[in-house]
Design a protein around this motif. Structure first.
Motif, PDB file in Angstrom:
ATOM      1  N   MET A   1       0.918  -1.194  -0.062  1.00 45.84           N
ATOM      2  CA  MET A   1      -0.031   0.159   0.066  1.00 45.84           C
ATOM      3  C   MET A   1       0.840   1.210  -0.041  1.00 45.84           C
ATOM      4  SD  MET A   1      -2.977   0.790  -0.151  1.00 45.84           S
ATOM      5  CE  MET A   1      -4.403   1.672   0.153  1.00 45.84           C
ATOM      6  N   THR A   2       2.196   1.061   0.255  1.00 42.87           N
ATOM      7  CA  THR A   2       3.043   2.363   0.497  1.00 42.87           C
ATOM      8  C   THR A   2       3.296   2.847  -1.025  1.00 42.87           C
ATOM      9  OG1 THR A   2       4.096   1.181   2.161  1.00 42.87           O
ATOM     10  CG2 THR A   2       5.196   2.999   1.480  1.00 42.87           C
ATOM     11  N   PHE A   3       3.406   1.876  -1.887  1.00 47.90           N
ATOM     12  CA  PHE A   3       3.769   2.187  -3.464  1.00 47.90           C
ATOM     13  C   PHE A   3       2.907   3.520  -4.028  1.00 47.90           C
ATOM     14  CE2 PHE A   3       3.426   1.844  -8.063  1.00 47.90           C
ATOM     15  CZ  PHE A   3       4.994   1.623  -8.087  1.00 47.90           C
ATOM     16  N   PRO A   4       1.606   3.388  -3.896  1.00 50.46           N
ATOM     17  CA  PRO A   4       0.804   4.552  -4.551  1.00 50.46           C
ATOM     18  C   PRO A   4       1.338   5.796  -3.857  1.00 50.46           C
ATOM     19  CG  PRO A   4      -0.331   2.845  -3.908  1.00 50.46           C
ATOM     20  CD  PRO A   4       0.920   2.417  -3.642  1.00 50.46           C
ATOM     21  N   PHE A   5       1.495   6.220  -2.519  1.00 57.74           N
ATOM     22  CA  PHE A   5       1.865   7.265  -1.725  1.00 57.74           C
ATOM     23  C   PHE A   5       3.225   7.650  -2.246  1.00 57.74           C
ATOM     24  CE2 PHE A   5      -0.992   5.356   1.237  1.00 57.74           C
ATOM     25  CZ  PHE A   5      -2.273   6.144   1.217  1.00 57.74           C
ATOM     26  N   THR A  43      13.414   3.705  -5.189  1.00 58.12           N
ATOM     27  CA  THR A  43      12.296   3.341  -4.038  1.00 58.12           C
ATOM     28  C   THR A  43      11.100   2.792  -4.554  1.00 58.12           C
ATOM     29  OG1 THR A  43      13.532   5.292  -2.855  1.00 58.12           O
ATOM     30  CG2 THR A  43      10.880   4.696  -2.483  1.00 58.12           C
ATOM     31  N   LEU A  44      10.875   3.289  -5.870  1.00 56.13           N
ATOM     32  CA  LEU A  44       9.500   2.602  -6.228  1.00 56.13           C
ATOM     33  C   LEU A  44       9.831   1.258  -6.763  1.00 56.13           C
ATOM     34  CD1 LEU A  44       8.384   5.619  -8.823  1.00 56.13           C
ATOM     35  CD2 LEU A  44       7.419   4.839  -6.374  1.00 56.13           C
ATOM     36  N   GLY A  45      11.015   0.853  -7.212  1.00 55.91           N
ATOM     37  CA  GLY A  45      11.318  -0.550  -7.476  1.00 55.91           C
ATOM     38  C   GLY A  45      11.193  -1.358  -6.457  1.00 55.91           C
ATOM     39  N   VAL A  46      11.828  -1.003  -5.314  1.00 55.38           N
ATOM     40  CA  VAL A  46      11.788  -1.795  -4.049  1.00 55.38           C
ATOM     41  C   VAL A  46      10.212  -1.892  -3.760  1.00 55.38           C
ATOM     42  CG1 VAL A  46      12.351  -1.874  -1.547  1.00 55.38           C
ATOM     43  CG2 VAL A  46      13.990  -1.245  -3.204  1.00 55.38           C
ATOM     44  N   LEU A  47       9.750  -1.084  -3.561  1.00 50.34           N
ATOM     45  CA  LEU A  47       8.188  -0.888  -2.979  1.00 50.34           C
ATOM     46  C   LEU A  47       7.238  -1.814  -3.760  1.00 50.34           C
ATOM     47  CD1 LEU A  47       7.522   2.466  -1.946  1.00 50.34           C
ATOM     48  CD2 LEU A  47       8.010   0.442  -0.404  1.00 50.34           C
ATOM     49  N   LYS A  56       6.881  -7.783 -12.049  1.00 53.91           N
ATOM     50  CA  LYS A  56       8.386  -7.301 -12.565  1.00 53.91           C
ATOM     51  C   LYS A  56       8.350  -6.639 -13.782  1.00 53.91           C
ATOM     52  CE  LYS A  56      11.221  -9.995  -9.542  1.00 53.91           C
ATOM     53  NZ  LYS A  56      10.596 -11.085  -9.230  1.00 53.91           N
ATOM     54  N   LEU A  57       8.117  -7.196 -14.870  1.00 59.07           N
ATOM     55  CA  LEU A  57       7.799  -6.792 -15.976  1.00 59.07           C
ATOM     56  C   LEU A  57       6.869  -5.509 -16.181  1.00 59.07           C
ATOM     57  CD1 LEU A  57       8.825  -6.550 -18.837  1.00 59.07           C
ATOM     58  CD2 LEU A  57       7.273  -8.230 -19.590  1.00 59.07           C
ATOM     59  N   ALA A  93      17.507   2.913 -14.410  1.00 64.75           N
ATOM     60  CA  ALA A  93      18.578   2.107 -13.385  1.00 64.75           C
ATOM     61  C   ALA A  93      18.106   1.910 -12.061  1.00 64.75           C
ATOM     62  CB  ALA A  93      19.980   2.952 -13.697  1.00 64.75           C
ATOM     63  N   GLY A  94      17.532   2.988 -11.721  1.00 60.18           N
ATOM     64  CA  GLY A  94      17.195   3.001 -10.221  1.00 60.18           C
ATOM     65  C   GLY A  94      15.832   1.757 -10.052  1.00 60.18           C
ATOM     66  N   ALA A  95      15.037   1.866 -10.957  1.00 61.48           N
ATOM     67  CA  ALA A  95      13.963   0.735 -10.861  1.00 61.48           C
ATOM     68  C   ALA A  95      14.487  -0.535 -10.963  1.00 61.48           C
ATOM     69  CB  ALA A  95      12.931   1.016 -12.126  1.00 61.48           C
ATOM     70  N   ILE A  96      15.568  -0.817 -11.922  1.00 58.28           N
ATOM     71  CA  ILE A  96      15.926  -2.213 -11.812  1.00 58.28           C
ATOM     72  C   ILE A  96      16.929  -2.458 -10.692  1.00 58.28           C
ATOM     73  CG2 ILE A  96      17.784  -3.612 -13.035  1.00 58.28           C
ATOM     74  CD1 ILE A  96      15.266  -2.939 -14.904  1.00 58.28           C
ATOM     75  N   CYS A  97      17.500  -1.613 -10.060  1.00 55.64           N
ATOM     76  CA  CYS A  97      18.185  -1.673  -8.890  1.00 55.64           C
ATOM     77  C   CYS A  97      17.262  -1.970  -7.675  1.00 55.64           C
ATOM     78  CB  CYS A  97      18.975  -0.577  -8.328  1.00 55.64           C
ATOM     79  SG  CYS A  97      20.448  -0.364  -9.301  1.00 55.64           S
ATOM     80  N   GLY A  98      15.943  -1.388  -7.728  1.00 54.43           N
ATOM     81  CA  GLY A  98      14.851  -1.533  -6.655  1.00 54.43           C
ATOM     82  C   GLY A  98      14.379  -2.899  -6.856  1.00 54.43           C
ATOM     83  N   LEU A  99      14.048  -3.362  -7.994  1.00 55.35           N
ATOM     84  CA  LEU A  99      13.460  -4.562  -8.070  1.00 55.35           C
ATOM     85  C   LEU A  99      14.436  -5.792  -7.768  1.00 55.35           C
ATOM     86  CD1 LEU A  99      11.663  -4.306 -11.452  1.00 55.35           C
ATOM     87  CD2 LEU A  99      10.563  -4.374  -9.453  1.00 55.35           C
ATOM     88  N   ALA A 100      15.963  -5.561  -7.926  1.00 54.91           N
ATOM     89  CA  ALA A 100      16.706  -6.372  -7.505  1.00 54.91           C
ATOM     90  C   ALA A 100      16.702  -6.559  -6.081  1.00 54.91           C
ATOM     91  CB  ALA A 100      18.154  -6.088  -8.232  1.00 54.91           C
TER      92      ALA A 100
END
Length: 113
Positions: A1-5, A43-47, A56-57, A93-100
């Motif tokens: 639920m944190t992702f949308p915020f 941050t967005l990738g992690v959340l 992921k895709l 790059a940030g999104a990929i790092c976050g997903l990793a």
């Protein structure tokens, strides 16, 4: 639920005119623009990766679309900031790092959810 915020906060900060950011005491961050983009999208990738680990895709495509939209909107007279494709690359790059990081966290926590 944190992702949308987080998403709303990042988009708002990215689209605030520079003068308003200066008034809020956040104008100093412009010297680290690429880092700001990478951290925000990490941050967005992690959340997103923690919230929807099997999407992921879709998350990457969505986050890249958001980053591109931010760049286009920053070039409008209302926002009056700079459109920079290198910012978009930093978003990616940030999104990929976050997903990793999220995948690693899920693995360490013992679940692939």
């Amino acid at each position: 639920m944190t992702f949308p915020f987080a998403l709303v906060g990042i988009v708002l900060l990215a689209l605030l005119p520079g003068g308003i950011l200066d008034m809020l005491g956040m104008g100093f961050t412009f010297s680290h623009d690429k880092l700001n983009h990478a951290v925000a999208f990490t941050t967005l990738g992690v959340l997103g990766g923690l919230g929807w680990p099997k999407q992921k895709l879709r998350l990457v495509v969505f986050v890249l679309f958001v980053g591109a939209a931010i760049e286009v909107l920053q070039a409008t007279p209302l926002v009056a900031r700079d459109m920079d494709m290198i910012d978009w690359i930093a978003d990616f790059a940030g999104a990929i790092c976050g997903l990793a990081i999220a995948a690693w966290t899920n693995r360490i926590a013992g679940g692939t959810r």
